[in-house]
Structures are given as structure tokens and as C-alpha cells.
Scaffold this motif. Structure first.
Motif, PDB file in Angstrom:
ATOM      1  N   TYR A 137       0.711  -1.215  -0.046  1.00  0.00           N
ATOM      2  CA  TYR A 137      -0.102   0.080   0.021  1.00  0.00           C
ATOM      3  C   TYR A 137       0.929   1.118  -0.073  1.00  0.00           C
ATOM      4  O   TYR A 137       1.989   1.137   0.606  1.00  0.00           O
ATOM      5  CB  TYR A 137      -0.906  -0.163   1.149  1.00  0.00           C
ATOM      6  N   LEU A 173      -7.090  -2.464   8.980  1.00  0.00           N
ATOM      7  CA  LEU A 173      -6.649  -3.447   7.842  1.00  0.00           C
ATOM      8  C   LEU A 173      -5.762  -4.627   8.254  1.00  0.00           C
ATOM      9  O   LEU A 173      -5.938  -5.737   7.809  1.00  0.00           O
ATOM     10  CB  LEU A 173      -5.984  -2.515   6.663  1.00  0.00           C
ATOM     11  N   TYR A 224      -6.423  -8.407   7.789  1.00  0.00           N
ATOM     12  CA  TYR A 224      -5.552  -9.390   7.151  1.00  0.00           C
ATOM     13  C   TYR A 224      -5.203 -10.588   7.701  1.00  0.00           C
ATOM     14  O   TYR A 224      -5.110 -11.649   7.296  1.00  0.00           O
ATOM     15  CB  TYR A 224      -4.145  -8.617   6.608  1.00  0.00           C
ATOM     16  N   VAL A 226      -8.621  -9.595   1.895  1.00  0.00           N
ATOM     17  CA  VAL A 226      -9.516  -8.855   2.717  1.00  0.00           C
ATOM     18  C   VAL A 226     -10.512  -8.151   1.534  1.00  0.00           C
ATOM     19  O   VAL A 226      -9.911  -7.216   0.616  1.00  0.00           O
ATOM     20  CB  VAL A 226      -8.843  -7.744   3.613  1.00  0.00           C
ATOM     21  N   TRP A 276     -12.582  -5.863  -0.835  1.00  0.00           N
ATOM     22  CA  TRP A 276     -12.371  -4.230  -0.806  1.00  0.00           C
ATOM     23  C   TRP A 276     -13.381  -3.804  -0.092  1.00  0.00           C
ATOM     24  O   TRP A 276     -13.126  -2.630   0.759  1.00  0.00           O
ATOM     25  CB  TRP A 276     -12.814  -3.975  -2.452  1.00  0.00           C
ATOM     26  N   ARG A 336     -12.202  -3.291   3.645  1.00  0.00           N
ATOM     27  CA  ARG A 336     -11.140  -2.613   3.927  1.00  0.00           C
ATOM     28  C   ARG A 336     -11.538  -1.094   4.528  1.00  0.00           C
ATOM     29  O   ARG A 336     -12.455  -0.502   3.952  1.00  0.00           O
ATOM     30  CB  ARG A 336     -10.218  -2.389   2.678  1.00  0.00           C
ATOM     31  N   ARG A 385      -8.795   1.810   0.650  1.00  0.00           N
ATOM     32  CA  ARG A 385      -9.192   1.002  -0.684  1.00  0.00           C
ATOM     33  C   ARG A 385      -8.656   1.226  -1.987  1.00  0.00           C
ATOM     34  O   ARG A 385      -8.651   0.266  -2.720  1.00  0.00           O
ATOM     35  CB  ARG A 385     -10.776   1.307  -0.704  1.00  0.00           C
TER      36      ARG A 385
END
Length: 122
Positions: free
Chosen positions: A74, A89, A93, A101, A103, A106, A111
Motif C-alpha cells: 500500500y 486493515l 488481514y 480482505v 475491498w 477494507r 481501498r
């Protein structure tokens, strides 16, 4: 021995919105804030520093990885505002068997920040 999934935080990142590098770097600030915020929590994941995730144009960057799980990178994270959502998050996870995870599950702030998705090794 089973290891917990990991949240790797790039400690050399400069935020993509910054004009120049800072001391300490934005990624180090993010790492320190995550460790401080999570110090008293029994997290289902470990927080580890990473020297560089080679995602410099989209810093601050983090990676999620775990045995038998898809990995994720990310980017474009704000170290001042992302702590709670990043912890959420990473916990989501860690509570999956495959690292995926959904969408919609999240945090909204993360996202659209996926840089890469990496297949599991095993």
C-alpha cells in the motif's frame, strides 16, 4: 511454530505529498506512531520496519505478508491520519486464511491505495 502475519513499514519513505525528505523520514514517523499506538494491544500481527519498499513515488508505503497468504503493498499513506485504519486493515488481514480482505471490508481510506498484490509462496 507459526509466525504472525507482518505489517512492514518502510522507514525510509518520504510522503509523496512532501516537497523534500524530512528527518526523521515520514515512514519512520509512521512506524514509530504504529508501534506506540499498538504497544499495549494484543495484535494478531507483528509490526516490522523495512529499509525500503522501492515505492518512492508513492510513499509512505507499507506491506502486508504472511505464510500462505497473498501479500499487499500500500502507498500514499499519511502518517498523521492513517494509524487507526492501518491497524484495522492489518488485523483484518491477519484474521484471513489467504490474506484476501474484501475491498468493501477494507477501511475506506485504504481501498484505493493498493500498489501491488503478490501471490503467496506456499
Amino acid at each position: 511454530m507459526t509466525t504472525k502475519p507482518r505489517l512492514h513499514i518502510c522507514t525510509t519513505c518520504t510522503a509523496s505529498s512532501a516537497d523534500a525528505a524530512t528527518d526523521p523520514r515520514h515512514g519512520k514517523v509512521l512506524f514509530d506512531k504504529m508501534v506506540e499506538t499498538c504497544a499495549d494491544q494484543d495484535l494478531p500481527f507483528d509490526i516490522k520496519p523495512a529499509q525500503c519498499l522501492t515505492n518512492c513515488k508513492s510513499g509512505c508505503s507499507v506491506a502486508l505478508s504472511g505464510s500462505g497468504r497473498w501479500g499487499y503493498v500500500y502507498g500514499n499513506l499519511d502518517p498523521e491520519t492513517i494509524i487507526t485504519d492501518l491497524c484495522d486493515l492489518a488485523a483484518r488481514y491477519a484474521n484471513t486464511t489467504d490474506g484476501i480482505v474484501a475491498w468493501r471490508e477494507r477501511p475506506e481510506s485504504l481501498r484505493r491505495n493498493v500498489i501491488a498484490r503478490i501471490p503467496a509462496l506456499d
